[in-house]
Write a protein that holds these residues in place. Sequence first.
Motif, PDB file in Angstrom:
ATOM      1  N   ASN A  36       0.811  -1.219   0.000  1.00  0.00           N
ATOM      2  CA  ASN A  36       0.000   0.000   0.000  1.00  0.00           C
ATOM      3  C   ASN A  36       0.845   1.271   0.000  1.00  0.00           C
ATOM      4  OD1 ASN A  36       1.002  -0.338   2.558  1.00  0.00           O
ATOM      5  ND2 ASN A  36      -0.886   0.209   3.609  1.00  0.00           N
ATOM      6  N   ALA A  37       2.078   1.197  -0.523  1.00  0.00           N
ATOM      7  CA  ALA A  37       2.920   2.394  -0.566  1.00  0.00           C
ATOM      8  C   ALA A  37       2.273   3.471  -1.422  1.00  0.00           C
ATOM      9  CB  ALA A  37       4.304   2.053  -1.117  1.00  0.00           C
ATOM     10  N   SER A  38       2.338   4.691  -0.929  1.00  0.00           N
ATOM     11  CA  SER A  38       1.778   5.838  -1.654  1.00  0.00           C
ATOM     12  C   SER A  38       2.581   7.064  -1.230  1.00  0.00           C
ATOM     13  CB  SER A  38       0.303   6.028  -1.316  1.00  0.00           C
ATOM     14  OG  SER A  38       0.152   6.375   0.047  1.00  0.00           O
ATOM     15  N   ARG A  39       2.289   8.189  -1.823  1.00  0.00           N
ATOM     16  CA  ARG A  39       2.996   9.408  -1.451  1.00  0.00           C
ATOM     17  C   ARG A  39       2.748   9.754   0.018  1.00  0.00           C
ATOM     18  NH1 ARG A  39       3.461  14.078  -5.655  1.00  0.00           N
ATOM     19  NH2 ARG A  39       4.550  12.350  -6.573  1.00  0.00           N
ATOM     20  N   SER A  40       1.544   9.504   0.508  1.00  0.00           N
ATOM     21  CA  SER A  40       1.243   9.800   1.909  1.00  0.00           C
ATOM     22  C   SER A  40       1.651   8.657   2.841  1.00  0.00           C
ATOM     23  CB  SER A  40      -0.246  10.103   2.080  1.00  0.00           C
ATOM     24  OG  SER A  40      -1.012   8.999   1.668  1.00  0.00           O
TER      25      SER A  40
END
Length: 75
Positions: A36-40
């Motif tokens: 679930n890696a994301s910018r946030s």
Amino acid sequence: ADNQPTDLVTPGYLYPLQDLAIDAVGPNGKVVFAENASRSNPSVVYDHPFITGCSPESSIAFANKIVEVLKKKER
């Protein structure tokens, strides 16, 4: 739309670092990553001497970790 201002357009398949790492270690190896890696919610792993960010969304956190590690080496 959730990863602006990244405007990447490609006609073919990209080779994400995560996929390359999984292929490199083989079936008995282990690759640490966050689905679930994301910018946030970036995914950066520091396992001396390696610093790994396995997604474009983690690039800012990856760069920050490099700076942090290098600053500690200066002391």
